[in-house]
Scaffold this motif. Sequence first.
Motif, short mmCIF file in Angstrom:
data_model
loop_
_atom_site.label_atom_id
_atom_site.label_comp_id
_atom_site.label_asym_id
_atom_site.label_seq_id
_atom_site.Cartn_x
_atom_site.Cartn_y
_atom_site.Cartn_z
N ASP A 44 40.41 41.09 33.85
CA ASP A 44 38.96 41.16 34.09
C ASP A 44 38.19 40.56 32.92
N THR A 108 35.07 43.92 38.55
CA THR A 108 36.49 43.60 38.33
C THR A 108 36.80 42.32 39.07
N LEU A 109 37.79 41.61 38.58
CA LEU A 109 38.21 40.40 39.27
C LEU A 109 38.70 40.73 40.67
#
Length: 185
Positions: A44, A108-109
Amino acid sequence: MTINEPITRDLAHAPAISGERADLLAALAQSRHFLRLTTRDLTDEQAGQRTTSSELCLGGLIKHVTLVERKWADFILNGPSSMGDATSMTEADRAAWADQFRMLPGDTLAGVLADYAEVARRTDELVATLPDLDVTLPLPKAPWFEAGARWSARRVLMHIVAETAQHAGHADIIRESLDGAKSMG
């Protein structure tokens, strides 16, 4: 969903897709793939890292492309009111616009990629089921659009493909600057 998994999901309830619609979806799927591929194996923190003189980061680019695709799909369905009025943006609107280009606390990714996958699924379904790609709508008021111009659903979809491809190229440069990894070259 993994980075290498196609973002287009099963459209079992949609009519068979062929011809122009299949071509539009294939071009969009390829650009989406390359954009997502730039985030492979990142944390992230890395997804939020700026690596060039630009304000852009990989997670922010995907957030931006997600928002843009969502707004243009809404435009096809609901017309220019779904895009907002760019001529009367407040400071809060400008701040919100800038926030889409960066990873914010709590982002978050995985979450960013999941949001993108959902928007992509919705757009793909729209392309498969839209009765007519020739239907035109007036563009929203914005300094970058010609006053009184109209775009067909087809042109909007081509714009989404172009926007995604352009940002996939930006993302490739950012990723290469981050750790030397390349997605397109």
